[in-house]
Design an enzyme around this catalytic site. Structure first.
Site, short mmCIF file in Angstrom:
data_model
loop_
_atom_site.label_atom_id
_atom_site.label_comp_id
_atom_site.label_asym_id
_atom_site.label_seq_id
_atom_site.Cartn_x
_atom_site.Cartn_y
_atom_site.Cartn_z
N SER A 238 84.13 -8.18 13.13
CA SER A 238 83.05 -7.20 13.11
C SER A 238 83.59 -5.90 12.54
O SER A 238 84.49 -5.28 13.13
CB SER A 238 82.53 -6.95 14.52
OG SER A 238 81.82 -5.72 14.52
N HIS B 169 81.18 -9.87 9.69
CA HIS B 169 80.05 -9.58 10.60
C HIS B 169 79.71 -8.10 10.52
O HIS B 169 80.56 -7.23 10.73
CB HIS B 169 80.47 -9.95 12.02
CG HIS B 169 79.40 -9.83 13.05
ND1 HIS B 169 78.45 -10.80 13.26
CD2 HIS B 169 79.15 -8.86 13.96
CE1 HIS B 169 77.65 -10.44 14.26
NE2 HIS B 169 78.04 -9.24 14.69
N ASP C 234 77.32 -5.10 11.91
CA ASP C 234 76.50 -4.71 13.05
C ASP C 234 75.57 -3.55 12.67
O ASP C 234 76.04 -2.44 12.41
CB ASP C 234 77.39 -4.31 14.22
CG ASP C 234 78.02 -5.52 14.89
OD1 ASP C 234 77.28 -6.46 15.22
OD2 ASP C 234 79.25 -5.52 15.07
N MET D 285 72.64 -1.09 13.86
CA MET D 285 72.09 -0.53 15.12
C MET D 285 71.19 0.65 14.81
O MET D 285 71.47 1.43 13.90
CB MET D 285 73.23 -0.07 16.03
CG MET D 285 74.25 -1.15 16.33
SD MET D 285 75.47 -0.58 17.52
CE MET D 285 76.61 -1.96 17.52
N HIS E 103 73.94 -8.72 11.67
CA HIS E 103 73.43 -8.75 13.05
C HIS E 103 72.55 -7.53 13.25
O HIS E 103 73.04 -6.41 13.36
CB HIS E 103 74.64 -8.75 13.99
CG HIS E 103 74.31 -8.72 15.45
ND1 HIS E 103 75.25 -8.46 16.43
CD2 HIS E 103 73.13 -8.91 16.12
CE1 HIS E 103 74.68 -8.50 17.62
NE2 HIS E 103 73.38 -8.75 17.46
N MET F 221 70.52 -5.19 15.33
CA MET F 221 70.21 -4.71 16.69
C MET F 221 69.19 -3.58 16.50
O MET F 221 69.48 -2.40 16.76
CB MET F 221 71.50 -4.23 17.37
CG MET F 221 72.37 -5.41 17.82
SD MET F 221 74.09 -4.95 18.11
CE MET F 221 74.71 -5.09 16.45
N MET G 210 75.36 -13.03 23.05
CA MET G 210 76.01 -11.74 23.30
C MET G 210 76.80 -11.83 24.60
O MET G 210 76.23 -12.08 25.67
CB MET G 210 74.97 -10.62 23.42
CG MET G 210 74.20 -10.31 22.14
SD MET G 210 75.20 -9.94 20.69
CE MET G 210 76.20 -8.58 21.27
N ASP H 66 79.54 -13.09 20.42
CA ASP H 66 79.72 -11.71 19.99
C ASP H 66 79.98 -10.80 21.19
O ASP H 66 79.08 -10.56 22.00
CB ASP H 66 78.47 -11.25 19.22
CG ASP H 66 78.69 -9.93 18.50
OD1 ASP H 66 79.79 -9.37 18.59
OD2 ASP H 66 77.72 -9.47 17.85
#
Ligand code: DX5
Ligand code: ZN
Length: 225
Positions: free
Chosen positions: A10, A35, A37, A39, A68, A70, A139, A175
């Protein structure tokens, strides 16, 4: 059937001033996927990167750009992440009322579709979308930050999901809090993609990428025992 174990560092734990070089470094050291992330400061209490940064990183990633999300709502941004070059787009089951529609939308963009489940969300949240997904992300921390402790109750969820998936070609990705200590537990339960932020990046830098290689080999060695 779970395939060979993949390690997906990540880049949340990478040097944000150096992200292109960080992606090249982890791939050179053996990362299987990268990966990313995303957000939004709303679905999770942190803000990170958007489709513009993903697009800028795409030329630096030769393997798989695993995005990913979020964010809530997610649907309005799926096309932008697909156009940024995502190979996998994962949305959270908790991020909106229309998971089925979101997954259809991701696949219609020609991208592999994933669903992430927060620690409190049961495995059966994906019972009626199993044929629409390529990946389920369990998660093992509450999403938002790197460096948190692994939540052990999620191992049983991984086992349940592997049984539900049966012979479908669906990855189980883990994750949060993945280390050489926790990775064997989730792999034994049926996981095949391990996201790791701090366990890969800690102690290294683009100037000492061999540390990343060492860290990834430690995870791989732990799961192949
Ligand atoms: C958490 C992110 C993770 C995180 C993992 O919200 O989705 O990808 O970066 O970090 P570690 O491996 O440090 O728990
Ligand atoms: Zn993540």
């Amino acid at each position: 059937m779970a395939g060979p174990i993949k390690i997906a560092p990540s880049i949340l734990s990478a040097d944000f001033a150096n992200l292109g070089a960080e992606c090249r470094a982890i791939e050179a050291e053996g990362a299987d996927w990268v990966h990313v992330d995303v957000m939004d400061g709303h679905f999770v209490p942190n803000l990170t990167i958007g489709p513009g940064v993903c697009k800028a990183l795409r030329p630096h990633i030769k393997t798989v750009m695993d995005v990913h999300l979020m964010i809530a709502p997610a649907d309005a941004y799926l096309q932008a992440f697909a156009e940024a070059g995502a190979d996998v787009i994962t949305v959270h089951a908790e991020a909106g009322p229309h998971l089925h529609r979101s997954l259809q939308a991701i696949r219609s963009l020609g991208v592999k579709a994933g669903v992430a489940l927060n620690p409190a969300t049961p495995a059966n949240a994906i019972e009626y979308v199993l044929d629409l997904i390529d990946l389920v992300c369990v998660m093992t921390v509450n999403p938002g930050f790197g460096g948190q402790s692994f939540i052990h109750s999620q191992v049983a969820k991984v086992k349940t999901l592997r049984e539900m998936i049966g012979d479908r070609d669906v990855h189980i990705e883990i994750d949060g809090g993945v280390t050489p200590d926790t990775a064997p537990q989730v792999v034994a339960a049926g996981a095949d993609v391990l996201v790791a932020g701090s366990a890969v990046f800690n102690g290294g830098s683009v100037d000492t990428p061999e540390v990343y290689g060492h860290n990834m080999r430690a995870i791989r060695a732990a799961v192949s025992r």
